[in-house]
Write a protein that holds these residues in place. Structure first.
Motif, PDB file in Angstrom:
ATOM      1  N   GLN A 188       0.825  -1.216   0.000  1.00  0.00           N
ATOM      2  CA  GLN A 188       0.000   0.000   0.000  1.00  0.00           C
ATOM      3  C   GLN A 188       0.859   1.267   0.000  1.00  0.00           C
ATOM      4  OE1 GLN A 188      -0.901   2.135   2.870  1.00  0.00           O
ATOM      5  NE2 GLN A 188      -2.460   3.269   1.760  1.00  0.00           N
ATOM      6  N   THR A 192       2.504   1.660  -3.441  1.00  0.00           N
ATOM      7  CA  THR A 192       1.510   2.101  -4.418  1.00  0.00           C
ATOM      8  C   THR A 192       1.241   3.598  -4.277  1.00  0.00           C
ATOM      9  OG1 THR A 192       0.497  -0.085  -4.340  1.00  0.00           O
ATOM     10  CG2 THR A 192      -0.829   1.671  -5.266  1.00  0.00           C
ATOM     11  N   THR A 193       1.188   4.083  -3.049  1.00  0.00           N
ATOM     12  CA  THR A 193       0.999   5.509  -2.805  1.00  0.00           C
ATOM     13  C   THR A 193       2.159   6.317  -3.389  1.00  0.00           C
ATOM     14  OG1 THR A 193      -0.243   5.028  -0.789  1.00  0.00           O
ATOM     15  CG2 THR A 193       0.658   7.235  -0.994  1.00  0.00           C
ATOM     16  N   ILE A 216       4.151   5.408  -5.876  1.00  0.00           N
ATOM     17  CA  ILE A 216       4.079   5.333  -7.338  1.00  0.00           C
ATOM     18  C   ILE A 216       3.063   6.340  -7.865  1.00  0.00           C
ATOM     19  CG2 ILE A 216       3.337   3.857  -9.265  1.00  0.00           C
ATOM     20  CD1 ILE A 216       4.588   1.507  -7.703  1.00  0.00           C
ATOM     21  N   SER A 217       1.908   6.419  -7.216  1.00  0.00           N
ATOM     22  CA  SER A 217       0.875   7.369  -7.619  1.00  0.00           C
ATOM     23  C   SER A 217       1.388   8.806  -7.514  1.00  0.00           C
ATOM     24  CB  SER A 217      -0.360   7.174  -6.737  1.00  0.00           C
ATOM     25  OG  SER A 217      -1.329   8.140  -7.010  1.00  0.00           O
ATOM     26  N   ALA A 218       2.113   9.109  -6.433  1.00  0.00           N
ATOM     27  CA  ALA A 218       2.664  10.463  -6.266  1.00  0.00           C
ATOM     28  C   ALA A 218       3.699  10.767  -7.338  1.00  0.00           C
ATOM     29  CB  ALA A 218       3.276  10.603  -4.874  1.00  0.00           C
ATOM     30  N   GLU A 226       3.802   9.574 -10.349  1.00  0.00           N
ATOM     31  CA  GLU A 226       3.074   9.808 -11.606  1.00  0.00           C
ATOM     32  C   GLU A 226       2.473  11.211 -11.635  1.00  0.00           C
ATOM     33  OE1 GLU A 226       0.365   6.500 -11.531  1.00  0.00           O
ATOM     34  OE2 GLU A 226       1.797   5.152 -12.510  1.00  0.00           O
ATOM     35  N   ARG A 227       1.947  11.686 -10.486  1.00  0.00           N
ATOM     36  CA  ARG A 227       1.405  13.051 -10.417  1.00  0.00           C
ATOM     37  C   ARG A 227       2.500  14.081 -10.663  1.00  0.00           C
ATOM     38  NH1 ARG A 227      -0.965  11.302  -5.673  1.00  0.00           N
ATOM     39  NH2 ARG A 227       0.353  12.707  -4.458  1.00  0.00           N
ATOM     40  N   ARG A 286       3.433  14.571 -14.145  1.00  0.00           N
ATOM     41  CA  ARG A 286       2.461  15.401 -14.872  1.00  0.00           C
ATOM     42  C   ARG A 286       2.477  16.856 -14.382  1.00  0.00           C
ATOM     43  NH1 ARG A 286      -0.867  11.001 -13.353  1.00  0.00           N
ATOM     44  NH2 ARG A 286      -1.915  12.378 -11.894  1.00  0.00           N
ATOM     45  N   ARG A 342      -0.693  17.786  -4.270  1.00  0.00           N
ATOM     46  CA  ARG A 342      -0.912  16.839  -3.165  1.00  0.00           C
ATOM     47  C   ARG A 342       0.393  16.136  -2.798  1.00  0.00           C
ATOM     48  NH1 ARG A 342      -4.893  12.775  -5.222  1.00  0.00           N
ATOM     49  NH2 ARG A 342      -4.019  13.371  -7.213  1.00  0.00           N
ATOM     50  N   VAL A 358       2.769  13.413  -0.634  1.00  0.00           N
ATOM     51  CA  VAL A 358       2.570  12.034  -0.192  1.00  0.00           C
ATOM     52  C   VAL A 358       2.146  12.068   1.270  1.00  0.00           C
ATOM     53  CG1 VAL A 358       3.735   9.835   0.244  1.00  0.00           C
ATOM     54  CG2 VAL A 358       4.282  11.133  -1.801  1.00  0.00           C
TER      55      VAL A 358
END
Length: 183
Positions: free
Chosen positions: A90, A93-94, A96-98, A100-101, A104, A109, A111
């Protein structure tokens, strides 16, 4: 051991040994196990007998209990491994999402706290890195804007005409001198 008569009418313990045991003595209704020993004071043998099925039932029950215990331990270990993997996956994954943001250019936001140990330290370090990337990007944009302003001032104030066109013939920029010359 039986508290009753021997397992058959004419049953006899036929052995010359002083002590020992039998694993499979036939009886009228069932087989028996027996242990015997010589009683020196009397010269007779003391015999303890038990129904074979009953005697081995306790060891079979122990084997069944041990198997159930082993299966329970295996299930507990599997559940613990699953819970630990979820707890580790978990936060990754958090992150990785950050990442990716940030790729871009979305720096809004940070982490969130990842909750424990080195993973939480990694989240704090990741947020510090994202802040530095954002600052660096803003500095670079400011520098580009300064250079653009200098170029605009230079092109507007030179006495020669400047006309900037694309390969398709479209006009991108015309300074005042070029506009005056071209009408």
């Amino acid at each position: 051991g039986l508290g009753d008569a021997p397992p058959g009418k004419d049953w006899k313990l036929l052995t010359k040994d002083k002590d020992g045991w039998f694993d499979d003595l036939p009886g009228a209704d069932d087989d028996y196990i027996a242990a015997f020993a010589l009683a020196p004071a009397t010269g007779l043998r003391a015999v303890s007998m038990r129904n074979r099925r009953e005697a081995y039932a306790s060891s079979e029950m122990a084997a069944a209990r041990a198997s159930a215990f082993f299966i329970s331990i295996c299930l507990l270990v599997a559940a613990g491994a699953y819970a630990l993997s979820v707890k580790l996956i978990q936060p990754v994954t958090t992150l990785i999402s950050a990442a990716e943001r940030i790729a871009r250019n979305d720096f809004q936001r940070p982490v969130p706290s990842l909750g424990w140990g080195e993973l939480d330290t990694l989240g704090v370090t990741f947020n510090a890195m994202a802040a530095k990337v954002k600052t660096f990007q803003e500095i670079q944009i400011d520098r580009i804007m300064e250079e653009k302003a200098k170029m605009d001032a230079l092109v507007k104030n030179i006495p020669e005409g400047v006309l900037l066109t694309g390969f398709d013939g479209s006009v991108f920029y015309v300074n005042a001198t070029a506009a005056k010359v071209l009408g």
